[in-house]
Enzyme design. Structure first.
Site, PDB file in Angstrom:
ATOM      1  N   VAL A 126       0.833  -3.676   3.899  1.00 21.50           N
ATOM      2  CA  VAL A 126       0.720  -4.966   4.588  1.00 21.50           C
ATOM      3  C   VAL A 126       1.958  -5.832   4.430  1.00 21.50           C
ATOM      4  CG1 VAL A 126      -1.788  -5.196   4.630  1.00 21.50           C
ATOM      5  CG2 VAL A 126      -0.510  -6.026   2.659  1.00 21.50           C
ATOM      6  N   LYS A 137       0.535   3.369  -2.927  1.00 21.41           N
ATOM      7  CA  LYS A 137      -0.588   4.282  -3.115  1.00 21.41           C
ATOM      8  C   LYS A 137      -0.129   5.737  -3.117  1.00 21.41           C
ATOM      9  CE  LYS A 137      -3.779   0.974  -1.055  1.00 21.41           C
ATOM     10  NZ  LYS A 137      -4.434   0.490   0.182  1.00 21.41           N
ATOM     11  N   TYR A 178      -4.792   3.634   7.921  1.00 22.12           N
ATOM     12  CA  TYR A 178      -6.145   3.084   8.011  1.00 22.12           C
ATOM     13  C   TYR A 178      -6.813   3.523   9.321  1.00 22.12           C
ATOM     14  CZ  TYR A 178      -3.623   0.275   4.631  1.00 22.12           C
ATOM     15  OH  TYR A 178      -2.820  -0.126   3.614  1.00 22.12           O
ATOM     16  N   SER A 194       0.798  -1.232   0.000  1.00 21.46           N
ATOM     17  CA  SER A 194       0.000   0.000   0.000  1.00 21.46           C
ATOM     18  C   SER A 194       0.828   1.278   0.000  1.00 21.46           C
ATOM     19  CB  SER A 194      -0.932   0.023   1.210  1.00 21.46           C
ATOM     20  OG  SER A 194      -1.953  -0.924   1.044  1.00 21.46           O
ATOM     21  N   TYR A 251      -3.586  -2.895 -10.337  1.00 22.26           N
ATOM     22  CA  TYR A 251      -3.415  -2.582  -8.913  1.00 22.26           C
ATOM     23  C   TYR A 251      -2.500  -3.585  -8.219  1.00 22.26           C
ATOM     24  CZ  TYR A 251      -4.758  -1.963  -4.003  1.00 22.26           C
ATOM     25  OH  TYR A 251      -4.751  -1.786  -2.648  1.00 22.26           O
TER      26      TYR A 251
END
Lengths: 307, 307, 307, 307
Positions: free
Chosen positions: D260, D70, D242, D67, D194
């Site tokens: 992760v 991102k 998150y 992530s 992705y």
């Protein structure tokens, strides 16, 4: 059920077996006055279309009918104001706990149905109708007495006081309703009336008699139109056991309404009115032995409304 | 209903009045193949306990039964695996839209009931039972044909292809179920089978005949036990119209199951099987004119299960 | 900002332009005493590291700081009990409205953070510490006066009374917290203290002075440790504007805390303390012109904490 | 931090202590290719404003940035289309798990922010811009290489394939976005791109170098405007971890983004870029030892953006 004469023996056996099994669930602990009740108690009363009254267990022990009072309050309010109630409360199962406040936020203060606490508080708000609580309570007690054709039915003030003193979740609900302008009276007035209404005490025998008007039994006192009676029964079927309503309908095929005091009132349309009581509750807050008894009775009698 | 001979005339009047009123709702637009259907259509068929078949409107027009197929898939799976289905899917009203994914997250991938899409996908997953989709579809089509005692019932492949190509929400649901390990087969295989099952085409006459086994009419083909039949009817009552289930029960007092094609199947236990079709939908995704017709029929006949 | 001497002129221009534009938002209407406030008002005060105080607009008009008081209450409680507060309230953005009760149900009565109402009520409950409300209020008023080095800061009792009389949503929250045993004092006592704390009145000049201790400006009164100061600032950054917190951080790069009275307190670590006031609110319940002013000030000065 | 020369020794001690303590958390198990990674690994790299690169632990071990990608995808898309991205994705913390689908239903398919999976899928959809996935991936890899000024950075195709094969929850998200018309490309194309973007492999040294452009270090490659850089940092602060974002900001006072795979990238505006890796995760899905290391580093250096 081929032979109606076998019912008394069935009820005796049911009583004996449930007591022998001894799986009673947990007594509701959020009302201190009820927390001390012994869970190992059971009673069932059946009034049939011929007027006969049968029972087993502690049929003459009084218990707190709690949320079962929502049926009688709803009947009073529908008689008083008719369908305009439905602009303030819905008719759908909530899928949530009996005291959930979640949907109330998502749905802008309009409770899903009159049988969860939020919806029952709106019903009680209508029952007040600008009158002093005493008068509103007289109306509902009067209704119950007329339905049961018995006068010895009263409110247990100790239970009402106990619930009023610690019922913080209901206090939250009633204030929340007020914040959405879905309450006409002051929150504490509605709450005070509500806890008294819930604290009506009855025996299963009295409750089964009072339920005749919902079951539409011949000879029952005429307290509402047939259309209203059917609709109340429909609401009991879809919403009468909170987030365990689907399961109760699946198991019994009958409309019922439970209360955290451990009572269940079941209407068998045209055939019988059944009241069951056992104070230990299952995970949904419905009587554990009572639900079991209802399922066995339905199987024995074939009384499912689904034929 | 005092005089059963008045039913045909009632249905004709109902058909005429609904057409005159012309409040049809909106056709479902998420399946392109169905989006072009003319909403101004209506049909109703009633099969009674004496075997008579009455109807009004376009009773011989085929329509896509869509979610009504969930009843038949459930019956097949309960016959095949029994109560073990309930470890994977619940029996409670969801309180949410038919295609909601929200509760699935909150409840760890166990759908609330087999009549919302998520639960129906689990049922179809069980129907597959490791077989090629073709065989599972043969089983359900075979069940429907046997129930209706008619062979001229088929899957509309154009509708299935259309739904498969654009059914992104069902694709989300089926992948989500898989992520919680509540799917045995590959997501696309379950989805492919599901859209074909939903694309079964029937007339209201055929559907009313097929529904006899749910209503438990005398002489209906024996396709499931009485206990299963009653339980399916109970699920229809509490969950058959998604988040409008409570309202349908309140209005009609009858167990029914709707589909986004505009069909409704209603079981009147021991008395009748009713199929209604009108493709325009109300806010809950249920047939608008169909719901109105069901309510009027229930009032005319007094067929409410609540007596 | 290359030339600090240009700040006064910038603030004057900002004031003039915002007044010329006249997009003020809507005044909060749930506190009757505040509903009558004219939205067309604006003030900004900036205290810099060198101790200079600059401003524009109605810098000497008192307004109700409302939720900005949550910063000072939090500081008092952290000084009093330290990290044990965090067993009762979280440190995460809620993603919901300032007065949401939804997450409280899902998370068993533990509010997400001390800057939404539910969390602030828990903080006030700790502030009470078994003392009479008067003493708790003395502590927080004393803290604010010490921080601002001004004694002429008071509680507007009319605002407190107005909020107490109609704040049904806060009454719901405080009762709900009690139902989860996350309140030590009686609900009405906590609520009474809370509405008085929120009703502290200040001018932007006073508030900017009081904010020096959060910005860590040289010469500010030492009212908490550096570690506590940084953590409060971090909470302001992630949670200070309710469900508009991310947007405020995105636009300004600065930790701020808003109140429904239209105030915003912004800490520019090591550089400045800024107080803005304009009573019209945007969709998230934060000052509309105030947010605009904060964004323009951040752009003009380059004071983003992100460099 | 008074003496920068003490940093290398601090990092060595940190590495030794974390290894001695051995509290590693659990490796993410939903991507099979990552499930086998040994959790007992740790690396930290720090690039300072003077260009110096310091580190401890396995700084040259490649790990899956997941992530953290991102950030780079967001930078590419903001460079490409600017603020129009924000019509499709929000800028608020979600308060939910990284892979939650719940808010997506409640908010009609508009993800809360670009750092939860749903929002990142929308970003990748914009990155595709009608091009073949290969070209979009070339752009993001090119961006990362340019940022790190290193060419030896690649996609681990085995990880991408593993995630593609079992990433049912992301498949659900991407189909759900499509059902709300918030996806331009086919779901499987976006998902395929992705998972490749997430499978970029880097060492902490490479990642810390790549992060210089987010920290705005002198001499870092100019890959975006200052305004964009600050806004990305603000999003990292409010949404980068998150539903543990508030806690990370509270503990460290720094903007960071976790993955992760166990990586965390931290921007210390104007001062340093920090990359940490340890594959065991805490309850929020963020690196357990990595979070601990970040907190200790922040305390040692005093690098909190809150002064």
């Amino acid at each position: 059920m081929t032979d109606p004469d076998r019912l008394p023996a069935f009820l005796d056996t049911l009583d004996a077996e449930l007591r022998a099994r001894g799986e009673w669930g947990r007594v509701a602990d959020y009302i201190p006055e009820l927390a001390g009740v012994d869970p190992a108690q059971f009673a069932i009363s059946v009034v049939r279309a011929d007027g006969s009254v049968t029972g087993a267990g502690q049929c003459d022990t009084r218990f707190s009918i709690q949320s079962i009072s929502k049926i009688f309050a709803l009947a009073c309010v529908l008689n008083r104001i008719g369908d305009s109630l439905w602009s303030r409360v819905g008719r759908e199962p909530s899928g949530d706990r009996f005291d959930s406040i979640l949907l109330l936020e998502q749905e802008q203060g309009r409770p899903r149905n009159p049988f969860i606490n939020a919806g029952a508080l709106v019903t009680t708000d209508e029952l007040l109708a600008g009158r002093p609580p005493r008068e509103a309570l007289s109306e509902i007690i009067g209704f119950v007495r007329a339905a049961a054709e018995e006068d010895d039915i009263h409110i247990d003030k100790a239970v009402a006081a106990s619930e009023a003193a610690t019922g913080y979740r209901n206090a939250a609900l009633v204030n929340y309703l007020k914040s959405f302008d879905n309450l006409r009276n002051a929150p504490e007035r509605v709450l005070g009336t509500y806890v008294h209404q819930c604290a009506i005490e009855m025996t299963t025998r009295q409750l089964a008699l009072a339920g005749r008007c919902i079951a539409g039994l011949p000879g029952a006192p005429m307290l509402m139109t047939e259309a209203k009676r059917r609709r109340i029964a429909a609401l009991m079927m879809t919403c009468g056991h909170y987030d365990g309503s689907g399961d109760f309908a699946f198991r019994t095929g009958l409309p019922g309404k439970s209360g955290v005091g451990g009572g269940i009132l079941i209407a068998v349309p045209g055939r019988a009115s059944v009241a069951i009581w056992s104070p230990g509750l299952n995970a949904w807050g419905n009587s554990q032995a009572g639900t079991e008894a209802a399922e066995r009775l339905a199987r024995f009698t074939g009384w499912s409304v689904f034929g």
